[in-house]
Motif scaffolding. Structure first.
Motif, PDB file in Angstrom:
ATOM      1  N   GLY C 210      44.594  51.518  26.518  1.00 13.27           N
ATOM      2  CA  GLY C 210      45.686  51.040  27.345  1.00 13.27           C
ATOM      3  C   GLY C 210      46.558  52.198  27.813  1.00 13.27           C
ATOM      4  N   ARG C 211      46.791  53.112  26.885  1.00 10.12           N
ATOM      5  CA  ARG C 211      47.631  54.256  27.247  1.00 10.12           C
ATOM      6  C   ARG C 211      46.929  55.114  28.306  1.00 10.12           C
ATOM      7  NH1 ARG C 211      48.753  53.892  21.819  1.00 10.12           N
ATOM      8  NH2 ARG C 211      47.487  55.632  21.093  1.00 10.12           N
ATOM      9  N   LEU C 212      45.590  55.253  28.137  1.00  9.39           N
ATOM     10  CA  LEU C 212      44.840  56.032  29.128  1.00  9.39           C
ATOM     11  C   LEU C 212      44.894  55.380  30.502  1.00  9.39           C
ATOM     12  CD1 LEU C 212      41.701  56.984  26.974  1.00  9.39           C
ATOM     13  CD2 LEU C 212      43.435  58.571  27.844  1.00  9.39           C
ATOM     14  N   VAL C 213      44.808  54.078  30.522  1.00 18.16           N
ATOM     15  CA  VAL C 213      44.867  53.343  31.789  1.00 18.16           C
ATOM     16  C   VAL C 213      46.228  53.552  32.447  1.00 18.16           C
ATOM     17  CG1 VAL C 213      44.969  51.038  32.792  1.00 18.16           C
ATOM     18  CG2 VAL C 213      43.125  51.617  31.202  1.00 18.16           C
ATOM     19  N   ARG C 214      47.267  53.426  31.631  1.00 23.39           N
ATOM     20  CA  ARG C 214      48.617  53.590  32.176  1.00 23.39           C
ATOM     21  C   ARG C 214      48.818  55.013  32.686  1.00 23.39           C
ATOM     22  NH1 ARG C 214      50.106  50.569  27.784  1.00 23.39           N
ATOM     23  NH2 ARG C 214      51.023  52.344  26.699  1.00 23.39           N
ATOM     24  N   ALA C 215      48.226  55.988  31.960  1.00 18.05           N
ATOM     25  CA  ALA C 215      48.355  57.379  32.375  1.00 18.05           C
ATOM     26  C   ALA C 215      47.724  57.603  33.747  1.00 18.05           C
ATOM     27  CB  ALA C 215      47.700  58.301  31.332  1.00 18.05           C
ATOM     28  N   GLU C 216      46.716  56.781  34.085  1.00 15.22           N
ATOM     29  CA  GLU C 216      46.079  56.848  35.400  1.00 15.22           C
ATOM     30  C   GLU C 216      46.961  56.235  36.476  1.00 15.22           C
ATOM     31  OE1 GLU C 216      42.662  57.696  36.543  1.00 15.22           O
ATOM     32  OE2 GLU C 216      42.968  59.038  34.836  1.00 15.22           O
ATOM     33  N   GLY C 217      48.063  55.658  36.057  1.00 16.71           N
ATOM     34  CA  GLY C 217      48.972  55.019  36.999  1.00 16.71           C
ATOM     35  C   GLY C 217      48.586  53.571  37.282  1.00 16.71           C
ATOM     36  N   GLU C 218      47.731  53.023  36.430  1.00 16.86           N
ATOM     37  CA  GLU C 218      47.325  51.626  36.638  1.00 16.86           C
ATOM     38  C   GLU C 218      47.931  50.752  35.563  1.00 16.86           C
ATOM     39  OE1 GLU C 218      43.092  51.361  37.018  1.00 16.86           O
ATOM     40  OE2 GLU C 218      43.099  52.958  38.543  1.00 16.86           O
ATOM     41  N   ASP C 219      47.828  49.463  35.794  1.00 15.62           N
ATOM     42  CA  ASP C 219      48.408  48.491  34.871  1.00 15.62           C
ATOM     43  C   ASP C 219      47.408  48.160  33.771  1.00 15.62           C
ATOM     44  OD1 ASP C 219      50.248  46.746  33.862  1.00 15.62           O
ATOM     45  OD2 ASP C 219      50.695  45.858  35.832  1.00 15.62           O
ATOM     46  N   ASP C 220      47.847  48.102  32.526  1.00 14.59           N
ATOM     47  CA  ASP C 220      46.946  47.711  31.436  1.00 14.59           C
ATOM     48  C   ASP C 220      47.025  46.214  31.161  1.00 14.59           C
ATOM     49  OD1 ASP C 220      49.421  47.518  30.364  1.00 14.59           O
ATOM     50  OD2 ASP C 220      48.966  48.630  28.523  1.00 14.59           O
ATOM     51  N   ASP C 221      47.748  45.518  31.998  1.00  9.60           N
ATOM     52  CA  ASP C 221      47.941  44.070  31.779  1.00  9.60           C
ATOM     53  C   ASP C 221      48.072  43.396  33.145  1.00  9.60           C
ATOM     54  OD1 ASP C 221      48.695  41.532  31.109  1.00  9.60           O
ATOM     55  OD2 ASP C 221      50.225  42.150  29.658  1.00  9.60           O
ATOM     56  N   VAL C 222      46.974  42.831  33.650  1.00  3.37           N
ATOM     57  CA  VAL C 222      46.981  42.274  35.000  1.00  3.37           C
ATOM     58  C   VAL C 222      46.587  40.799  34.976  1.00  3.37           C
ATOM     59  CG1 VAL C 222      46.073  42.481  37.348  1.00  3.37           C
ATOM     60  CG2 VAL C 222      46.259  44.510  35.887  1.00  3.37           C
ATOM     61  N   VAL C 223      47.401  39.972  35.566  1.00  2.00           N
ATOM     62  CA  VAL C 223      47.028  38.574  35.755  1.00  2.00           C
ATOM     63  C   VAL C 223      46.747  38.361  37.233  1.00  2.00           C
ATOM     64  CG1 VAL C 223      47.756  36.172  35.561  1.00  2.00           C
ATOM     65  CG2 VAL C 223      48.467  37.835  33.828  1.00  2.00           C
ATOM     66  N   SER C 224      45.564  37.793  37.546  1.00  2.00           N
ATOM     67  CA  SER C 224      45.217  37.543  38.948  1.00  2.00           C
ATOM     68  C   SER C 224      44.935  36.069  39.149  1.00  2.00           C
ATOM     69  CB  SER C 224      43.958  38.309  39.353  1.00  2.00           C
ATOM     70  OG  SER C 224      44.010  39.638  38.920  1.00  2.00           O
ATOM     71  N   LEU C 225      45.269  35.640  40.349  1.00  8.96           N
ATOM     72  CA  LEU C 225      44.778  34.324  40.767  1.00  8.96           C
ATOM     73  C   LEU C 225      43.427  34.564  41.420  1.00  8.96           C
ATOM     74  CD1 LEU C 225      47.990  32.727  42.262  1.00  8.96           C
ATOM     75  CD2 LEU C 225      46.850  32.168  40.105  1.00  8.96           C
ATOM     76  N   VAL C 226      42.474  33.689  41.175  1.00  8.32           N
ATOM     77  CA  VAL C 226      41.156  33.913  41.764  1.00  8.32           C
ATOM     78  C   VAL C 226      40.735  32.708  42.574  1.00  8.32           C
ATOM     79  CG1 VAL C 226      40.482  35.438  39.866  1.00  8.32           C
ATOM     80  CG2 VAL C 226      39.838  33.022  39.791  1.00  8.32           C
ATOM     81  N   VAL C 227      39.959  32.991  43.608  1.00  6.84           N
ATOM     82  CA  VAL C 227      39.352  31.920  44.383  1.00  6.84           C
ATOM     83  C   VAL C 227      37.958  32.398  44.778  1.00  6.84           C
ATOM     84  CG1 VAL C 227      40.563  32.767  46.447  1.00  6.84           C
ATOM     85  CG2 VAL C 227      39.538  30.482  46.467  1.00  6.84           C
ATOM     86  N   GLY C 228      36.972  31.524  44.585  1.00 10.24           N
ATOM     87  CA  GLY C 228      35.610  31.983  44.842  1.00 10.24           C
ATOM     88  C   GLY C 228      34.588  30.864  44.835  1.00 10.24           C
ATOM     89  N   PHE C 229      33.340  31.275  44.717  1.00 13.45           N
ATOM     90  CA  PHE C 229      32.215  30.330  44.674  1.00 13.45           C
ATOM     91  C   PHE C 229      31.325  30.640  43.483  1.00 13.45           C
ATOM     92  CE2 PHE C 229      33.197  30.590  49.184  1.00 13.45           C
ATOM     93  CZ  PHE C 229      33.122  29.273  49.581  1.00 13.45           C
ATOM     94  N   ARG C 230      30.823  29.604  42.864  1.00 17.99           N
ATOM     95  CA  ARG C 230      29.719  29.791  41.927  1.00 17.99           C
ATOM     96  C   ARG C 230      28.452  29.443  42.704  1.00 17.99           C
ATOM     97  NH1 ARG C 230      30.836  26.205  37.340  1.00 17.99           N
ATOM     98  NH2 ARG C 230      29.243  24.955  38.372  1.00 17.99           N
ATOM     99  N   LEU C 231      27.467  30.272  42.568  1.00 20.75           N
ATOM    100  CA  LEU C 231      26.228  30.036  43.334  1.00 20.75           C
ATOM    101  C   LEU C 231      25.039  29.916  42.393  1.00 20.75           C
ATOM    102  CD1 LEU C 231      26.626  32.735  46.166  1.00 20.75           C
ATOM    103  CD2 LEU C 231      27.189  30.304  46.286  1.00 20.75           C
ATOM    104  N   MET C 232      24.081  29.115  42.777  1.00 27.26           N
ATOM    105  CA  MET C 232      22.845  29.022  42.002  1.00 27.26           C
ATOM    106  C   MET C 232      21.697  28.659  42.941  1.00 27.26           C
ATOM    107  SD  MET C 232      21.939  26.442  38.888  1.00 27.26           S
ATOM    108  CE  MET C 232      23.068  27.070  37.676  1.00 27.26           C
ATOM    109  N   PHE C 233      20.674  29.479  42.932  1.00 28.75           N
ATOM    110  CA  PHE C 233      19.497  29.179  43.760  1.00 28.75           C
ATOM    111  C   PHE C 233      18.235  29.201  42.915  1.00 28.75           C
ATOM    112  CE2 PHE C 233      22.527  31.039  46.775  1.00 28.75           C
ATOM    113  CZ  PHE C 233      22.609  29.995  47.676  1.00 28.75           C
TER     114      PHE C 233
END
Lengths: 583, 185, 233
Positions: C210-233
């Motif tokens: 987590g510390r390494l991620v933060r040192a990269e300037g990124e967030d170590d704790d991200v919540v996203s809303l997602v929208v997508g498709f599940r596919l099966m063929f």
């Protein structure tokens, strides 16, 4: 039984004499195998048929004739035709890789065999998934003797289950996701309802018991999404058979479905079952019957009123149905009843009550009824019959009411289901539901004798991988079953799966053991319910090699299949088996 | 006791038992007394001396030869009945309603082992007779025969009646083993 | 003669492998996740998909997982695995294969894969993999399909990735796990082929990672809303 033997001897003799003199009645038939369009009203898809249609034509043979059938393959892939239930030389049985090599595209194959039986049968492709795609037709064989029943007209009623997906696609989807076609799985709402009805703990422990096994109590039909058809017509398309009130009608039911068992009734009419799998049985009046995949049942009805009657076939899992009509004029439609509540499998169906299923030592709810002749009576649970005032006490100590069998709940005691099974059928009108236990052959084909040996076949599978097998081994990896000509083999089926398997042995009769000795019914398909053990005996009288499999298309294809080799046989009758060159 | 009399007794017993226990179904065809089939509506046992003719009935699986009968009102007939089939069959003269009421009876006998497909189990019949405390008598309007056996009935027909001859062994009537008795002047 | 001919041809057909006895080849393509992720200050397109071909006894699976960020357009993660699956029990397959990571930022890595894939009691779909290289790690994934109705399905999932040694170039430190928790509500629109869904996706990096991620300037704790498709063929 001597009469049965005599009859066979007579037939053989007659056939032989006819062959020698060249005076045999000879029927010439031709069939083409064609690409066709299947139109169920619900969907249209390409399929396979005979003489340009699916179902194909009804082939009418006469007992004692020699038939010649020319089959021309108009497909761009190989095909084959198997004559389901017919007793014939193995080279004529039509199973690619076992009887012959099949029929290549553009080729004509000529089948020639004597007709040594009578009754209702059917034919279908034994190649790939051509049968579920529509390659089937009916066979009606007129007996040389008068039928042991009277009827004024007859209809073939061929039931099939059309699916919008091709057989190959269905199989691939099942391999990818075994519950692909189960749209009756238990949901959150079912859980909430069960919680309300049984309490949270009970509902949860039930879910957890099934979850432990990774199986589903709603998984009755294995595959759903079919549109059942009656003689190629859906409910809306309404197959119609005309009658004049008072006539006795023979209906020849054939279940040519890939996967679907049907419960059949004609609301308002009592049906009398007169034939099962082409062999006459002692007539049984019933209100409803279940037809396994690939079975046939002939019934008589006598509608007396000038009104339409629905022929209603409901799938065993209650996910689909088809209605046809017996009508006094075209255009009439029988009322379509509502689908009944879908059954749920129970732990009994999962084999948890296996020990209770030994037919030889079955314990009845009310104690075994010992009959005056010393035999134990099965399948009649008198303790559950309502006893009115004035009941009579029988010699065996049981009581008996004024014998209104039409309202007895006989369905609750069918010994061919695991005790407590969720699949135990009951008639919609509360009346009599046919059981295997009711079937007695009209003509024992063989003398009744002790089997010379027993072969245990465990019906096995892995639902999550959609693999089906016998004794845990699928066909591709299995050795053939070797039988000796002249022996009487007792097959013991132990169903270790949660599915019902209609087992079909080619070339020889399957004498279903219902405990009735020489009266045991003679069949070509025996349906083995989940959690049960069932016995059938076979007189090994047909040299050659034969197929033996579950008739559910996707079970057979994925490995619940065996080759049977019959070795030996009298001089001149023994088959030139390929196995001899193998060894 | 001879086998035929045991049989008759058992049949009679089961028949009268049906009359007693399923009254409503029979109301049309019987006065419901202890005498079962001895009902003027269907005729009565005939006097052998007054027989006007003999009709041969052959029973097959599952039909009769002849398939119907032409009888004069009040005529007394000797029926010589032969079972040429491979199963037990009955020749029984009654109204359709009476036949219908009789069928569950025959079903009971089959389920309790008295009636086997091709024979009558006398041991079972005796046991059944022993337990029936009432109304034992031969019924003159019917004869139940094992394969190959023959029997006789002498019957005097009534003036007006809607009669059938039928076999009520389970399933046989339903599959067509019955015929009309046409009564004429 | 006829019999002999038929017998011979039956035999040759047997040798040529009959339709019923041939080992059949099956295939399928499945995308459990094919989605747009919208979080605090990060937008990304992501997928998690499998394609297989094989028999009951052996399957070859290509598995691909990726996150493609849109801020500065780049593959933040891109993993491809070629896995061989062999049944080892009623419900589980053993897995062996290779994995190749090729994100736009940071080094590319190749791993050997050993694992188990199958269905645990109570219908939990489980993947447990060990990734072997000079920077080994372990990954554990569980997914459950909760049926609201037979077509409306809620799918919670958990993925835990545990580096076993430090790999600072990829911002990962020994036993500093990355946790992904998701909940997706889907509707089977067309058979099981296409099922659109909405949901939430939470990524949290713990410990030194987590510390390494933060040192990269990124967030170590991200919540996203997602929208997508599940596919099966």
């Amino acid at each position: 039984m001597t009469i049965g033997l005599l009859r066979r001897a007579f037939l053989l003799g007659a056939g032989l004499a006819a062959a020698l003199s060249g005076a045999a009645t000879a029927g010439e038939y031709s069939l083409t195998v064609d690409p066709v369009t299947v139109d169920t009203g619900a969907f249209t898809r390409s399929g396979i048929g005979y003489n340009g249609a699916t179902p194909g034509p009804v082939l009418r043979f006469r007992e004692g004739e020699d038939v010649t059938i020319r089959v021309t393959n108009n497909l761009s892939e190989p095909t084959s035709i198997h004559w389901h239930g017919l007793i014939l030389p193995f080279e004529q049985d039509g199973v690619p890789g076992i009887s012959y090599e099949g029929i290549a595209p553009g080729e004509t194959f000529t089948y020639r065999f004597p007709i040594v039986q009578s009754g209702t049968y059917w034919f279908h492709s034994h190649t790939g998934f051509q049968e579920p795609d529509g390659a089937y037709g009916a066979i009606v064989i007129e007996p040389t003797k008068r039928e042991p029943f009277r009827y004024d007209r007859e209809y073939v009623v061929q039931l099939t289950d059309a699916h919008p997906h091709s057989g190959n696609r269905i199989m691939r989807n099942l391999k990818m996701m075994p519950d692909y076609y189960n749209r009756k799985q238990r949901t959150l709402f079912d859980f909430l309802r069960d919680t309300r009805e049984q309490g949270f703990d009970a509902a949860l422990s039930d879910r957890s018991a099934w979850g432990d096994m990774r199986m589903m109590p709603t998984d009755i039909e294995d595959l759903q999404g079919f549109t059942p058809l009656m003689n190629g017509k859906s409910s809306a398309q309404n197959w119609t058979g005309l009658f004049t009130p008072g006539e006795r009608i023979r209906l020849r039911f054939i279940n040519s479905s890939a996967m679907t068992y049907f419960d059949i009734r004609i609301p308002g009419l009592k049906m009398t079952v007169v034939q099962a799998d082409g062999n006459n049985v002692l007539p049984v009046p019933v209100d409803e019957f279940r037809i396994a995949v690939a079975e046939t049942y002939d019934i008589l009805v006598q509608p007396k009123e000038d009104t339409p009657f629905a022929i209603f076939a409901e799938s065993m899992g209650r996910t689909s149905s088809v209605r046809g009509t017996l009508a006094t004029a075209e255009g009439q439609k029988g009322d379509i009843p509502d689908l009944r509540k879908p059954p749920l499998l129970t732990m009994a169906d999962m084999g948890m009550a296996h020990e209770g299923m030994d037919h030889g030592a079955m314990s009845m709810a009310g104690g075994t009824h010992t009959m005056p002749d010393g035999s134990a009576m099965k399948g009649m649970d008198h303790s559950k019959m309502a006893m009115p005032v004035g009941a009579h006490t029988m010699p065996d100590g049981s009581t008996m009411k004024g014998m209104d069998h039409s309202t007895m709940d006989m369905g609750t005691s069918d010994p061919f289901y695991a005790p407590g099974s969720g699949l135990m059928p009951t008639a919609a009108n509360g009346g009599k539901f046919l059981s295997y236990n009711d079937l007695r052959t009209q003509k024992p084909l063989y003398p009744h004798r002790e089997a010379t040996r027993e072969i245990e076949l465990r019906l096995t599978g892995n639902m999550e991988r959609y693999m089906w097998s016998i004794n845990g081994i699928k066909y591709a990896d299995a050795e053939p079953i070797r039988l000796q000509y002249g022996e009487r083999v007792r097959f013991k089926f132990v169903n270790e799966t949660m599915m019902t398997h209609p087992m079909h042995l080619h070339g020889m009769w399957s004498i279903l053991d219902t405990g009735k000795g020489k009266w045991n019914p003679v069949k070509h398909v025996v349906s083995v319910a989940p959690g049960t053990t069932l016995f059938m005996e076979t007189e090994v009288d047909a040299p050659g090699q034969w197929a033996f499999h579950c008739h559910l298309s996707y079970h057979a294809d994925s490995g619940m299949f065996r080759k049977v080799i019959v070795e030996g046989g009298p001089e001149g009758k023994a088959a030139a088996l390929p196995v001899k060159t193998e060894g | 006791m001879s086998s035929s009399s045991i049989l008759g007794a058992v049949l009679g017993a089961s028949l009268s038992f049906a009359l007693l226990s399923s009254g409503p179904a029979l109301a049309a065809g019987s006065h419901g007394g202890g005498h079962g089939m001895h009902d003027m509506k269907i005729g009565k046992p005939g006097d052998p001396a007054k027989v006007s003719r003999t009709i041969e009935i052959t029973m097959y699986d599952n039909y009769y030869e002849p398939e119907s009968l032409d009888i004069k009102e009040g005529e007394t007939i000797r029926f010589v009945v032969r079972n040429a089939g491979e199963f037990v069959h009955e020749f029984n003269i009654a109204t359709a309603a009476m036949h219908e009421a009789h069928r569950p009876e025959m079903m009971m006998m089959m389920e309790h082992g008295v009636l086997e497909p091709d024979r009558i189990n006398l041991e079972a019949a005796k046991a059944m007779q022993a337990s029936m405390g009432h109304g034992m008598h031969n019924e003159a309007n019917s004869v139940l025969l094992e394969p190959g056996k023959s029997g006789e009935i002498v019957w005097t027909f009534p003036k007006h009646a809607d009669l059938e001859f039928a076999c009520n062994v389970p399933g046989h009537y339903e599959t067509g083993m019955h015929g009309k008795v046409k009564l004429s002047h | 003669m006829f019999t002999r001919y038929a017998a011979l041809s039956a035999f040759s057909a047997f040798l040529l492998a009959s339709p019923v006895s041939a080992e059949q080849l099956f295939w399928g393509i499945q995308a459990e996740q094919l989605e747009w992720r919208s979080g605090e200050g990060s937008e990304a397109f992501a997928w998690d998909a499998d394609a297989f071909v094989g028999t009951d006894e052996l399957k070859v699976v290509w598995r691909s997982e990726a996150e493609y960020a849109t801020g500065p357009s780049s593959f933040e993660t891109l993993e491809n695995q070629l896995r061989l699956q062999v049944p080892v029990s009623t419900f589980f397959d053993a897995v062996a294969g290779v994995r190749y990571d090729s994100p736009d930022e940071g080094p590319h890595r190749t791993y050997g894969v050993l694992g188990l894939h199958g269905l645990a009691k109570q219908w939990f779909e489980v993947d447990a993999d060990l990734y072997l290289s000079e920077y080994p790690s372990a990954r554990f994934e569980v997914e459950y399909e909760g049926l609201i109705t037979n077509r409306v399905i809620f799918t919670p999932s958990i993925e835990l990735d545990i580096p076993l040694v430090d790999d600072e170039a990829t911002s990962r430190a020994a036993f500093g796990p990355k946790l992904e928790v998701g909940g997706r509500l889907s509707y089977d629109l067309l058979d099981r082929a296409i099922a659109p869904y909405v949901g939430v996706h939470w990524e949290r990096t713990f410990g030194k990672s987590g510390r390494l991620v933060r040192a990269e300037g990124e967030d170590d704790d991200v919540v996203s809303l997602v929208v997508g498709f599940r596919l099966m063929f």
